[in-house]
Write a protein that holds these residues in place. Structure first.
Motif, PDB file in Angstrom:
ATOM      1  N   GLU A 226       0.826  -1.211   0.000  1.00 47.05           N
ATOM      2  CA  GLU A 226       0.000   0.000   0.000  1.00 47.05           C
ATOM      3  C   GLU A 226       0.862   1.264   0.000  1.00 47.05           C
ATOM      4  N   GLN A 227       2.010   1.199   0.678  1.00 52.64           N
ATOM      5  CA  GLN A 227       2.874   2.366   0.823  1.00 52.64           C
ATOM      6  C   GLN A 227       3.774   2.622  -0.388  1.00 52.64           C
ATOM      7  N   ALA A 228       3.831   1.684  -1.318  1.00 49.39           N
ATOM      8  CA  ALA A 228       4.687   1.860  -2.494  1.00 49.39           C
ATOM      9  C   ALA A 228       4.253   3.093  -3.279  1.00 49.39           C
ATOM     10  N   PRO A 229       5.188   3.934  -3.727  1.00 45.28           N
ATOM     11  CA  PRO A 229       4.848   5.205  -4.378  1.00 45.28           C
ATOM     12  C   PRO A 229       3.947   5.070  -5.607  1.00 45.28           C
ATOM     13  N   HIS A 230       4.086   3.985  -6.352  1.00 46.30           N
ATOM     14  CA  HIS A 230       3.326   3.843  -7.591  1.00 46.30           C
ATOM     15  C   HIS A 230       1.946   3.232  -7.391  1.00 46.30           C
ATOM     16  N   VAL A 231       1.616   2.827  -6.168  1.00 46.28           N
ATOM     17  CA  VAL A 231       0.319   2.192  -5.918  1.00 46.28           C
ATOM     18  C   VAL A 231      -0.751   3.264  -5.760  1.00 46.28           C
ATOM     19  N   ASN A 232      -1.730   3.230  -6.672  1.00 45.20           N
ATOM     20  CA  ASN A 232      -2.790   4.237  -6.692  1.00 45.20           C
ATOM     21  C   ASN A 232      -4.173   3.660  -6.416  1.00 45.20           C
ATOM     22  N   GLY A 233      -4.256   2.342  -6.260  1.00 48.24           N
ATOM     23  CA  GLY A 233      -5.545   1.708  -6.040  1.00 48.24           C
ATOM     24  C   GLY A 233      -5.413   0.198  -6.092  1.00 48.24           C
ATOM     25  N   PRO A 234      -6.537  -0.509  -6.155  1.00 51.10           N
ATOM     26  CA  PRO A 234      -6.509  -1.972  -6.081  1.00 51.10           C
ATOM     27  C   PRO A 234      -5.673  -2.650  -7.150  1.00 51.10           C
ATOM     28  N   GLY A 235      -5.673  -2.133  -8.373  1.00 53.44           N
ATOM     29  CA  GLY A 235      -4.947  -2.802  -9.449  1.00 53.44           C
ATOM     30  C   GLY A 235      -3.448  -2.823  -9.231  1.00 53.44           C
ATOM     31  N   GLU A 240       1.743  -5.275  -6.641  1.00 54.44           N
ATOM     32  CA  GLU A 240       2.791  -4.935  -5.676  1.00 54.44           C
ATOM     33  C   GLU A 240       2.766  -5.878  -4.478  1.00 54.44           C
ATOM     34  N   LEU A 241       1.587  -6.379  -4.114  1.00 57.46           N
ATOM     35  CA  LEU A 241       1.492  -7.334  -3.012  1.00 57.46           C
ATOM     36  C   LEU A 241       2.306  -8.590  -3.323  1.00 57.46           C
ATOM     37  N   LEU A 242       2.236  -9.068  -4.550  1.00 56.85           N
ATOM     38  CA  LEU A 242       3.038 -10.228  -4.933  1.00 56.85           C
ATOM     39  C   LEU A 242       4.528  -9.918  -4.812  1.00 56.85           C
ATOM     40  N   ASP A 243       4.930  -8.720  -5.226  1.00 56.60           N
ATOM     41  CA  ASP A 243       6.340  -8.336  -5.117  1.00 56.60           C
ATOM     42  C   ASP A 243       6.783  -8.270  -3.662  1.00 56.60           C
ATOM     43  N   GLN A 244       5.929  -7.740  -2.804  1.00 58.09           N
ATOM     44  CA  GLN A 244       6.295  -7.613  -1.388  1.00 58.09           C
ATOM     45  C   GLN A 244       6.351  -8.967  -0.696  1.00 58.09           C
ATOM     46  N   LEU A 245       5.502  -9.898  -1.094  1.00 56.20           N
ATOM     47  CA  LEU A 245       5.601 -11.258  -0.559  1.00 56.20           C
ATOM     48  C   LEU A 245       6.930 -11.880  -0.969  1.00 56.20           C
ATOM     49  N   TYR A 246       7.342 -11.617  -2.177  1.00 57.97           N
ATOM     50  CA  TYR A 246       8.620 -12.136  -2.680  1.00 57.97           C
ATOM     51  C   TYR A 246       9.807 -11.544  -1.917  1.00 57.97           C
ATOM     52  N   GLN A 247       9.703 -10.272  -1.532  1.00 60.18           N
ATOM     53  CA  GLN A 247      10.807  -9.574  -0.870  1.00 60.18           C
ATOM     54  C   GLN A 247      10.792  -9.713   0.657  1.00 60.18           C
ATOM     55  N   MET A 248       9.726 -10.236   1.220  1.00 53.04           N
ATOM     56  CA  MET A 248       9.601 -10.316   2.679  1.00 53.04           C
ATOM     57  C   MET A 248      10.717 -11.152   3.287  1.00 53.04           C
ATOM     58  N   ASN A 249      11.204 -10.722   4.454  1.00 53.38           N
ATOM     59  CA  ASN A 249      12.242 -11.482   5.156  1.00 53.38           C
ATOM     60  C   ASN A 249      11.964 -11.480   6.650  1.00 53.38           C
ATOM     61  N   ASP A 250      12.703 -12.287   7.368  1.00 47.35           N
ATOM     62  CA  ASP A 250      12.453 -12.476   8.791  1.00 47.35           C
ATOM     63  C   ASP A 250      12.723 -11.207   9.598  1.00 47.35           C
ATOM     64  N   ILE A 251      13.728 -10.440   9.222  1.00 46.90           N
ATOM     65  CA  ILE A 251      14.040  -9.203   9.951  1.00 46.90           C
ATOM     66  C   ILE A 251      12.884  -8.219   9.831  1.00 46.90           C
ATOM     67  N   THR A 252      12.354  -8.072   8.621  1.00 40.27           N
ATOM     68  CA  THR A 252      11.213  -7.181   8.417  1.00 40.27           C
ATOM     69  C   THR A 252      10.020  -7.642   9.230  1.00 40.27           C
ATOM     70  N   TYR A 253       9.764  -8.950   9.204  1.00 39.63           N
ATOM     71  CA  TYR A 253       8.655  -9.486  10.001  1.00 39.63           C
ATOM     72  C   TYR A 253       8.809  -9.133  11.468  1.00 39.63           C
ATOM     73  N   LYS A 254       9.961  -9.402  12.041  1.00 40.40           N
ATOM     74  CA  LYS A 254      10.164  -9.163  13.475  1.00 40.40           C
ATOM     75  C   LYS A 254      10.103  -7.681  13.838  1.00 40.40           C
TER      76      LYS A 254
END
Length: 262
Positions: A226-235, A240-254
Motif C-alpha cells: 500500500e505504501q509503495a509510491p506507484h500504488v494508486n488503487g486496487p490494481g 505490488e502485493l506479490l512483489d512484497q511477498l517475494y521480498q519479505m524477510n524475517d528481519i522485516t517481520y520481526k
C-alpha cells in the motif's frame, strides 16, 4: 533457520482445493512467497499428493453438489496421510446448504486450522447466524467468537478482519497489521489460507507463534504494498502485493509485527 527461511529453502508443496475465482491469485501469491502450489481436485491422486504435501487447503468458495463429495473424500485421505488441513468456510452463513456442508465436513474430517471472518466462524458454532455473501459484521466480538470456536471445534482458529484474532489452546493473540486495500481485491482472504498452509510443514499441531507469523508476514507485505509510491488503487496494489511477498524477510517481520496477547 527461521520459518520463513525454511519455507524458501524447502518450497513446500501446498495442495489447494480452492474456489474458481481465486486459483490464479492464490497460486501466484504462494509462488511469490516461496511455496509450491498445486491446484489438485481429483480424489484419485489425493493419496499421492497429500503424502508429499506440507498441507492441504480446503476453500469452499465455489461449493457445488458435484464437488462436495470430492472435498470430503480428499479431506479424509489427508487425515489418513497425517497431512494438516486449513479449512476456509467461505460465506458459510449465506445459505443453509453451505451450513449443512460445513457441519458435515467438520464432523467427518479433522482440520488443523479454520480460517474465516468473524461471521463465518460464528456460523460454525451458531447455525442461526446469517450473512450477506462473504461480508462480515464489523460489530461482532471476534475475540469471544475465536475463543468459543477454538473450544467448541477443538482446533486453531484464525479470524480475519481489521484486526486478526488467533486462538489456540486457551491462548488468544490479536494482530494489527494489514491494509484496507486487501478488502478491494478478490481473493485476499483466500490467499491467507494458502499462506497458513505453506507454514505448517506437515505439523498438525502448529504453535500459535507459527500461525501468528504466517498471518503477519502476509499482512506486513500488504502494508508495504500500500505504501509503495506507484500504488494508486486496487490494481497496482495487487501486483505490488506479490512483489512484497517475494521480498519479505524475517528481519522485516520481526521489526514490523504488531501483536498482543489477550
Amino acid at each position: 533457520m527461521n520459518n520463513l527461511e525454511r519455507l524458501r529453502s524447502e518450497n513446500p508443496l501446498v495442495i489447494c482445493y480452492t474456489n474458481d475465482v481465486v486459483k490464479n491469485f492464490t497460486a501466484n501469491g504462494l509462488l511469490s512467497l516461496g511455496a509450491s502450489p498445486a491446484m489438485s481436485e481429483a480424489p484419485e491422486e489425493a493419496e499421492d499428493f497429500t503424502r508429499m504435501a506440507s498441507a492441504l487447503l480446503i476453500n469452499i468458495g465455489t461449493l457445488t453438489r458435484e464437488n462436495e463429495e470430492d472435498i470430503i473424500k480428499i479431506g479424509k485421505i489427508a487425515n489418513q496421510q497425517g497431512t494438516p488441513i486449513v479449512f476456509d468456510p467461505v460465506a458459510v452463513g449465506a445459505s443453509t446448504y453451505r451450513k449443512n456442508f460445513c457441519q458435515r465436513f467438520l464432523g467427518e474430517v479433522n482440520v488443523t486450522v479454520i480460517k474465516g471472518n468473524a461471521s463465518e466462524i460464528l456460523t460454525l458454532i451458531d447455525f442461526n447466524t446469517t450473512m450477506k455473501g462473504t461480508d462480515s459484521d464489523s460489530e461482532l466480538d471476534s475475540v469471544n467468537i475465536a475463543k468459543k470456536a477454538a473450544n467448541t471445534l477443538n482446533t486453531a482458529i484464525v479470524i480475519t478482519g481489521k484486526d486478526d484474532i488467533i486462538a489456540k489452546n486457551e491462548k488468544i493473540i490479536k494482530l494489527s497489521n494489514g491494509s484496507p486495500l486487501l478488502t478491494k481485491i478478490t481473493g485476499a482472504g483466500c490467499l491467507i489460507g494458502g499462506v497458513l498452509a505453506s507454514f505448517l510443514f506437515r505439523n498438525t499441531q502448529p504453535s500459535i507463534d507459527l500461525l501468528v507469523e504466517a498471518v503477519s508476514v502476509y499482512n506486513i507485505a500488504a502494508e508495504f504494498a500500500e505504501q509503495a509510491p506507484h500504488v494508486n488503487g486496487p490494481g497496482t496494489f495487487l501486483s505490488e502485493l506479490l512483489d512484497q511477498l517475494y521480498q519479505m524477510n524475517d528481519i522485516t517481520y520481526k521489526n514490523q509485527v504488531k501483536k498482543v496477547e489477550i
